[in-house]
Design an enzyme around this catalytic site. Structure first.
Site, short mmCIF file in Angstrom:
data_model
loop_
_atom_site.label_atom_id
_atom_site.label_comp_id
_atom_site.label_asym_id
_atom_site.label_seq_id
_atom_site.Cartn_x
_atom_site.Cartn_y
_atom_site.Cartn_z
NE ARG A 45 0.07 1.54 3.38
CZ ARG A 45 1.00 2.45 3.62
NH1 ARG A 45 2.28 2.07 3.81
NH2 ARG A 45 0.73 3.72 3.68
NE ARG A 88 -6.08 0.98 -2.13
CZ ARG A 88 -5.48 1.53 -1.08
NH1 ARG A 88 -4.16 1.41 -0.92
NH2 ARG A 88 -6.17 2.23 -0.20
CG ASP A 236 -3.07 8.17 -1.82
OD1 ASP A 236 -2.93 8.65 -0.68
OD2 ASP A 236 -2.80 6.99 -2.10
CG ASN A 246 -2.43 11.66 2.30
OD1 ASN A 246 -1.86 10.76 1.66
ND2 ASN A 246 -2.15 11.90 3.56
CE LYS A 247 -5.32 5.72 4.11
NZ LYS A 247 -6.26 4.80 3.42
O1 MRU Z 1 -4.60 3.20 1.95
P1 MRU Z 1 -3.12 3.42 1.91
O2 MRU Z 1 -2.41 2.89 3.11
O3 MRU Z 1 -2.52 2.96 0.61
O4 MRU Z 1 -2.97 5.01 1.94
C1 MRU Z 1 -1.70 5.57 1.86
C2 MRU Z 1 -1.68 7.04 1.99
O5 MRU Z 1 -2.68 7.69 2.08
C3 MRU Z 1 -0.33 7.71 1.88
O6 MRU Z 1 -0.29 8.87 2.66
C4 MRU Z 1 -0.07 8.09 0.43
O7 MRU Z 1 -0.29 7.00 -0.43
C5 MRU Z 1 1.32 8.59 0.22
S1 MRU Z 1 2.51 7.29 0.36
C6 MRU Z 1 4.04 7.93 0.00
#
Ligand code: MRU
Length: 352
Positions: A45, A88, A236, A246-247
């Site tokens: 991820r 995704r 992202d 982002n998350k």
């Molecule tokens: O759902 P995930 O764990 O893939 O989400 C990841 C994030 O939101 C990160 O902050 C983002 O991908 C940047 S990783 C360098």
């Protein structure tokens, strides 16, 4: 610890991040469908890491295909590309990497499957190498934003685990630390899947960088107490106007940071910038299984029958972002002009 490794015999090993920090286990993938599953269930991820994994997934597909013609061969690899790209929806690095590998394959003028396979694998290796070296450059640029003694709040995991190595937001933290700055990190736990508590805390602790975990709902009080000097997160997808997906939970931190006059920074490679989109509202936000919210460590925590909502990402509007750090420099507002300049100008410089 490596996020993934390509084995000479044509296998991809992926560190299964769902088991961390308790269990360190590498999944052996011999088929691209196994990579697709690993991306979907978050064994691998983080935006850049899923792009690199998908590129290697295509190398697995390319190695397993027997086709009667070059066109048939490319069509079969394309089928795998479509499947991998659909795993995704939010992180643009995934489609970016898959498209880049497909472009390399199509531009390889040969009918020999061996040559075509080699081109696909070579491109996957290149994406991986460039991601790690880009993160190190990002760190060198970004560390100037980190004052001596800074207390940094980060969210989710934008570290080595989320990339081909070194990390984006955590890469900047590593670089600041490497130049002797005495810094410390607060890691938001990042419900529902706890990437901050499980992964960021693990990475920082292993590296000897002081880290304190907070639950997500503690961030406001932490800022109000004057305990945070800056917020630094990954991304992202970033639109041409500087809106940042982002998350989930990132937006709340940006709003809180604004209220408390704390700079909010984003670190991401240019492969995360999607110039085809203007507004963050155009970004497709992944919604994940309700069980991620209804259950915690296998235990049901929400009464049976109760509705839950589980968006995996949110969008932080550009007006809340003080700067975006890429491997080509630090971008400040106005983003519509400066992001494009950062990406395009440096691209032609690199080509020269
Ligand atoms: O759902 P995930 O764990 O893939 O989400 C990841 C994030 O939101 C990160 O902050 C983002 O991908 C940047 S990783 C360098």
């Amino acid at each position: 610890m490596e996020t993934m490794r390509w084995l000479e015999e044509g296998l991809l090993e992926l560190l299964d991040q769902t088991g961390l920090p308790g269990t360190v286990n590498y999944l052996k993938c011999g088929d691209y469908r196994e990579v697709a599953t690993a991306i979907k269930n978050l064994s691998v991820r983080g935006a850049p890491a899923i792009g690199v994994a998908a590129a290697y997934g295509l190398a697995l597909a390319a190695g397993n295909i027997e086709a009667e013609s070059r066109d048939a061969y490319i069509d079969r690899v394309r089928e795998a590309a479509v499947e991998l790209a659909a795993t995704r929806p939010t992180a643009v690095n995934l489609c970016w990497a898959v498209e880049r590998v497909m472009r390399r394959l199509i531009s390889t003028q040969s009918d020999d499957p061996g040559v075509l396979r080699h081109a696909v694998l070579d491109e996957a290796h290149a994406i991986r190498r460039e991601d790690e070296s880009g993160n190190r450059r990002m760190g060198e640029f970004g560390r100037e934003l980190i004052p001596q003694g800074a207390r940094i709040l980060t969210h989710c995991n934008a570290g080595a685990l989320a990339t081909a190595g070194y990390g984006t937001a955590l890469g900047v933290i590593r670089a600041a630390r490497a130049e002797g700055k005495d810094i410390s990190v607060f890691a938001g736990e990042t419900r529902p899947l706890l990437q901050g508590a499980r992964l960021t805390a693990w990475e920082m602790y292993q590296e000897g960088i002081p880290v304190t975990v907070i639950t997500d709902n503690m961030a406001g009080y932490l800022m109000a107490k004057g305990m945070v000097d800056l917020v630094l997160v990954g991304a992202d997808r970033i639109t041409s106007s500087g809106d940042v997906a982002n998350k989930i939970g990132t937006y709340s931190l940006a709003v809180l940071a604004k209220e408390h006059n704390i700079p909010f920074y984003v670190a991401a490679p240019v492969s995360t910038v999607d110039l085809s989109l203007t507004s963050g509202s155009e970004i497709q936000i992944e919604e994940r299984d309700m069980a991620e919210v209804t259950h915690l460590a296998g235990q049901q925590i929400v009464p049976t029958g109760v509705q839950v909502w589980n968006p995996a990402f949110d969008v932080t509007p550009a007006r809340l972002v003080a700067a975006i750090i890429t491997e080509r420099g630090i971008v400040r507002p106005p983003y519509p002009q400066n992001l494009k300049k950062n990406i395009l100008t440096s691209q032609s410089e690199e080509a020269d």
